[in-house]
Scaffold this active site. Structure first.
Site, PDB file in Angstrom:
ATOM      1  N   HIS A 122       0.908  -1.226  -0.093  1.00 51.14           N
ATOM      2  CA  HIS A 122       0.042   0.064  -0.025  1.00 51.14           C
ATOM      3  C   HIS A 122       0.689   1.338  -0.007  1.00 51.14           C
ATOM      4  CE1 HIS A 122      -3.576   2.711   1.084  1.00 51.14           C
ATOM      5  NE2 HIS A 122      -2.637   3.281   1.785  1.00 51.14           N
ATOM      6  N   GLU A 123       1.852   1.240   0.849  1.00 54.14           N
ATOM      7  CA  GLU A 123       2.685   2.694   1.084  1.00 54.14           C
ATOM      8  C   GLU A 123       3.732   2.671  -0.249  1.00 54.14           C
ATOM      9  OE1 GLU A 123       1.980   4.767   2.957  1.00 54.14           O
ATOM     10  OE2 GLU A 123       0.680   3.337   4.108  1.00 54.14           O
ATOM     11  N   HIS A 126       1.418   4.199  -3.204  1.00 51.74           N
ATOM     12  CA  HIS A 126       1.364   5.691  -2.940  1.00 51.74           C
ATOM     13  C   HIS A 126       2.710   6.384  -3.782  1.00 51.74           C
ATOM     14  CE1 HIS A 126      -2.003   6.570  -0.629  1.00 51.74           C
ATOM     15  NE2 HIS A 126      -1.582   5.828   0.396  1.00 51.74           N
ATOM     16  N   GLU A 184      -6.283   6.586  -1.377  1.00 54.40           N
ATOM     17  CA  GLU A 184      -6.501   5.588  -0.632  1.00 54.40           C
ATOM     18  C   GLU A 184      -6.929   4.306  -1.391  1.00 54.40           C
ATOM     19  OE1 GLU A 184      -5.313   4.920   2.207  1.00 54.40           O
ATOM     20  OE2 GLU A 184      -4.139   6.922   1.711  1.00 54.40           O
TER      21      GLU A 184
HETATM   22 ZN    ZN Z   1      -2.560   5.230   2.319  1.00 54.22          ZN
END
Ligand code: ZN
Length: 250
Positions: A122-123, A126, A184
């Protein structure tokens, strides 16, 4: 006049880019080089102001998971680094250019390597999707837009900044805030794709976010990570969808 100059200056840098995996067209006013430089500066600040965890086994574990995900990210040009910071706050982030930081607080919530890979994916997503640069581009654009409008409306120079601020607030509510939920979801989608491609079990992403939802409901003071990463029904529903959409042959 100043507004016009600003506009011309900005127009020279404006471009469009496309996100990986989700193929979304992004408005971009920041070059990859500028973004990498910001990431490198920020990484130094984080290292100087934090306590690096001395548990070598834990550092190696996070590094091993990070390297497996980085290997399938298609960004061998990133200067990947994975660091565990001794801090009970549940948090993790990836700076532009591939500097990843995990706080020990989030590692107390993750139950296995697949869940660490969930947060890692997830990170990293981004950073791959350049969400920070896109957000900065949108903010710059809304400021430039406000100044042009102020000039067109003949608002005296001394009031233009105030006007820009006011306009900025309106554009943020209308344009920037809904985007952060979009970012997100996009980071979840790209992250789940990456973790699965790296050989981790995507079903554990669902487990992790369900745990986060439980913590968020039961705690009086939910972890800081949850304020930027709300674990609600919408998120869990989308995550289920992303897992179902994964290519069947890994
Ligand atoms: Zn996030």
């Amino acid at each position: 006049m100043r507004a016009i100059n600003l506009f011309l200056g900005a127009a020279l840098l404006v471009g469009c880019t496309t996100t990986p995996v989700t193929n979304r067209t992004q408005f971009m006013m920041i070059s990859p080089d500028q973004e990498m430089a910001l990431g490198a500066t920020e990484a130094k600040k984080v290292i100087q102001s934090s306590k690096i965890d001395t548990d070598k086994v834990l550092q190696d574990r996070v590094k091993r998971i990070g390297q497996k995900i980085a290997a399938v990210s298609g960004r061998s040009d990133f200067a990947w680094e994975f660091t565990v910071i001794q801090d009970d706050t549940p948090n993790a982030f990836c700076l532009p250019g591939g500097k990843v930081f995990f706080y020990t607080g989030i590692l107390k919530i993750t139950e296995n390597d697949d869940q660490i890979a969930t947060v890692m994916g997830h990170e990293i997503a981004h950073a791959l999707a350049r969400h920070g640069a896109e957000r900065m581009s949108m903010q710059t654009a809304s400021n430039v837009g406000a100044q042009i409008l102020a000039a067109a409306l003949n608002i005296p120079t001394q009031y233009q900044n105030l006007y820009a601020q006011a306009y900025g607030i309106t554009s943020q509510v209308g344009l920037i805030l809904p985007y952060s939920r979009k970012f997100e979801h996009e980071a979840d989608q790209i992250g789940i794709y990456l973790m699965s491609k790296a050989g981790y079990n995507p079903a554990q992403a669902l487990k992790f976010w369900e745990n986060m939802a439980r913590i968020s409901k039961s705690s009086h003071k939910p972890p800081a990570f949850l304020s930027t990463h709300p674990a609600d029904d919408a998120r869990i529903r989308e995550i289920r969808k992303y897992i179902a959409q994964l290519p069947s042959t890994r």
